[in-house]
Scaffold this active site. Sequence first.
Site, PDB file in Angstrom:
ATOM      1  N   HIS A 101      39.195  47.229  -5.374  1.00 35.29           N
ATOM      2  CA  HIS A 101      39.755  48.386  -4.677  1.00 35.29           C
ATOM      3  C   HIS A 101      39.531  48.201  -3.172  1.00 35.29           C
ATOM      4  CE1 HIS A 101      40.445  52.507  -3.373  1.00 35.29           C
ATOM      5  NE2 HIS A 101      40.931  52.776  -4.589  1.00 35.29           N
TER       6      HIS A 101
ATOM      7  N   ASN B 123      39.202  50.296  -0.705  1.00 37.98           N
ATOM      8  CA  ASN B 123      38.201  51.179  -0.094  1.00 37.98           C
ATOM      9  C   ASN B 123      36.847  51.093  -0.810  1.00 37.98           C
ATOM     10  OD1 ASN B 123      41.065  52.583   0.070  1.00 37.98           O
ATOM     11  ND2 ASN B 123      39.922  53.246   1.879  1.00 37.98           N
ATOM     12  N   ASP B 124      36.886  51.245  -2.135  1.00 38.92           N
ATOM     13  CA  ASP B 124      35.640  51.342  -2.897  1.00 38.92           C
ATOM     14  C   ASP B 124      34.847  50.041  -2.903  1.00 38.92           C
ATOM     15  OD1 ASP B 124      36.337  53.926  -3.449  1.00 38.92           O
ATOM     16  OD2 ASP B 124      37.136  53.487  -5.449  1.00 38.92           O
TER      17      ASP B 124
ATOM     18  N   SER C  81      41.241  53.966  16.767  1.00 37.81           N
ATOM     19  CA  SER C  81      40.040  53.390  16.151  1.00 37.81           C
ATOM     20  C   SER C  81      40.312  52.021  15.555  1.00 37.81           C
ATOM     21  CB  SER C  81      39.535  54.310  15.034  1.00 37.81           C
ATOM     22  OG  SER C  81      40.540  54.429  14.034  1.00 37.81           O
TER      23      SER C  81
ATOM     24  N   GLU D  28      49.243  28.226  41.758  1.00 38.22           N
ATOM     25  CA  GLU D  28      50.007  29.462  41.580  1.00 38.22           C
ATOM     26  C   GLU D  28      49.776  30.057  40.197  1.00 38.22           C
ATOM     27  OE1 GLU D  28      53.602  27.899  44.520  1.00 38.22           O
ATOM     28  OE2 GLU D  28      53.922  28.025  42.351  1.00 38.22           O
TER      29      GLU D  28
ATOM     30  N   LYS E 164      60.913  17.872  46.700  1.00 38.19           N
ATOM     31  CA  LYS E 164      59.944  18.948  46.934  1.00 38.19           C
ATOM     32  C   LYS E 164      58.961  19.033  45.774  1.00 38.19           C
ATOM     33  CE  LYS E 164      59.903  23.629  48.827  1.00 38.19           C
ATOM     34  NZ  LYS E 164      58.678  24.107  48.205  1.00 38.19           N
TER      35      LYS E 164
ATOM     36  N   SER F  77      61.715  21.950  43.032  1.00 32.55           N
ATOM     37  CA  SER F  77      62.881  22.736  43.432  1.00 32.55           C
ATOM     38  C   SER F  77      64.118  22.274  42.686  1.00 32.55           C
ATOM     39  CB  SER F  77      63.113  22.599  44.940  1.00 32.55           C
ATOM     40  OG  SER F  77      64.312  23.226  45.329  1.00 32.55           O
ATOM     41  N   SER F  78      65.004  23.232  42.428  1.00 33.49           N
ATOM     42  CA  SER F  78      66.276  22.917  41.788  1.00 33.49           C
ATOM     43  C   SER F  78      67.331  22.510  42.811  1.00 33.49           C
ATOM     44  CB  SER F  78      66.783  24.137  41.005  1.00 33.49           C
ATOM     45  OG  SER F  78      67.004  25.228  41.905  1.00 33.49           O
TER      46      SER F  78
ATOM     47  N   ASN G  84      55.500  21.432  44.552  1.00 30.51           N
ATOM     48  CA  ASN G  84      54.805  22.692  44.829  1.00 30.51           C
ATOM     49  C   ASN G  84      53.406  22.724  44.181  1.00 30.51           C
ATOM     50  OD1 ASN G  84      57.059  23.683  46.202  1.00 30.51           O
ATOM     51  ND2 ASN G  84      57.985  24.419  44.294  1.00 30.51           N
TER      52      ASN G  84
ATOM     53  N   THR H 186      42.044  51.841  12.659  1.00 32.67           N
ATOM     54  CA  THR H 186      41.979  52.086  11.209  1.00 32.67           C
ATOM     55  C   THR H 186      43.024  51.294  10.446  1.00 32.67           C
ATOM     56  OG1 THR H 186      41.053  54.289  11.510  1.00 32.67           O
ATOM     57  CG2 THR H 186      42.195  53.867   9.427  1.00 32.67           C
TER      58      THR H 186
ATOM     59  N   HIS I   9      39.858  34.056  60.294  1.00 27.08           N
ATOM     60  CA  HIS I   9      41.030  34.872  60.636  1.00 27.08           C
ATOM     61  C   HIS I   9      42.316  34.039  60.607  1.00 27.08           C
ATOM     62  CE1 HIS I   9      38.513  38.279  62.065  1.00 27.08           C
ATOM     63  NE2 HIS I   9      37.704  37.320  62.462  1.00 27.08           N
TER      64      HIS I   9
END
Length: 468
Positions: A133, A135-136, A102, A335, A328, A322-323, A330, A104, A192
């Site tokens: 408080h 909650n209260d 939940s 990607e 190169k 590229s290393s 990319n 909580t 195709h």
Amino acid sequence: MSDENTKDVRIEQDSLGPVNVPANKLWGAQTQRALENFPSGPPMPLDLIHALFQIKLAAAKANMEIGLLSNDLGCLIEKVALEGVEGRLDAHFPLSIWQSGSGTQSNMNVNEVIANRAAILSSMEPGKKDPVHPNDHVNRCQSTNDIVPAAMQMVAVRKLVGELVPELDDVREDLARKAEQWDHVVKIGRTHLMDAVPLTLGQEFSGYAAQLDDALDHLRRCADALYALPLGGTAVGTGLNAPGTFGELAVRQLAEMTGLPFVVAPNMYSRMAAHNSLTALSGAMRVAASALMKIANDIRWLGSGPDCGLGELELPVNEPGSSIMPGKVNPTQCEALCMICVQVMGLDAAIGFADSQGNFELNVYKPIIAYDVLFSLDSLAKGLRSFREKTLSGLQANSSKIKEYVGKSLMLATALVPVIGYDDAARVAQHARKRGITLKMACSELQILTEEEFEQQIRPENMTGPLL
């Protein structure tokens, strides 16, 4: 425990007894128990925490208006909640999404931080729940079960209309401009992954823009459902312990704060037991991801090479690719966007499954739904911006390569079908391929058309639309 270690903690109480809490943190006993009892993992998104602070701020205003909070306490809660909305209390939210289904623990984390920060501002000792408080006062007229789903929807719709839709629309506009710019660039089509009849590069890009029109339509239609918040439903949707006017007052405050048209959900039970509006948003993001993946993949295929690939598009050069291979480059932005799309599709499956797990009056997969929806929204928006700025804006057509492919494609024989029939057109194409010659030469050798007749029929620019 040594005296030195004792100084590092304070003792707080919850309904299960005393808990040692780090002295320099504002969270309380219930948050500390959650830290100790649940596994670590992805953090609860701070955007969601900020939305919970907004709800606490709105609730305090509503409770003062109703007369359930004194102005002194209400204004103190407001002051701290505003600090939380602005991100000044972010260091005090250590919990992961792996907690109560939940949410909580995260709700109580917010309640405790507000109470303890209010104590410090009042020159009181934190952890004593005085003067505020958790909650209260902070949680007055609320339940985790209605405010967490409300916060989830608030963050999701804000990111949807403020970030994702604008970024997607910008990409769509860029694609539409490219479509117009390249409307007269005749290129070879492909079906195709094989050569097909011509179309223009502009027509191809107009298809991309239209795909995003559809995606944007799906996304925009998700917003209305997300504006309906279940505030005031409290524990199970009945509104127990909250006046009937609380939800309306609190939601009105949220609408004024955010500038978004939030309203009270007409049925609290559905919004607390299920999260269909968020699942619909996730599905719309999947549609967008499917379109974007096709577009990004097409662009990197069309830009492949540059010497031994299709090479019809020239992609901007952003970084070395590229290393080991010098020179190169990319299609890294394509990607990255494709990986984001894969992630969005995968998260959609998790979100749909999590949404199906509502039991009776409560769905208890809220943290993972929130995390995955927000992750998808953030990732798509940022990925789109990067793709547009680093690739789409600098994309160029390689006109010479496009012209070369059009000139040697045997699929231009399709234009001969209305003149010589399918069978003879197929015979011409097969003869040309077998002999390694042009269609014009094949027609001449087979004595089907003269070169002049061929040139009258085969005009690629006339093949990009219906017969006139």
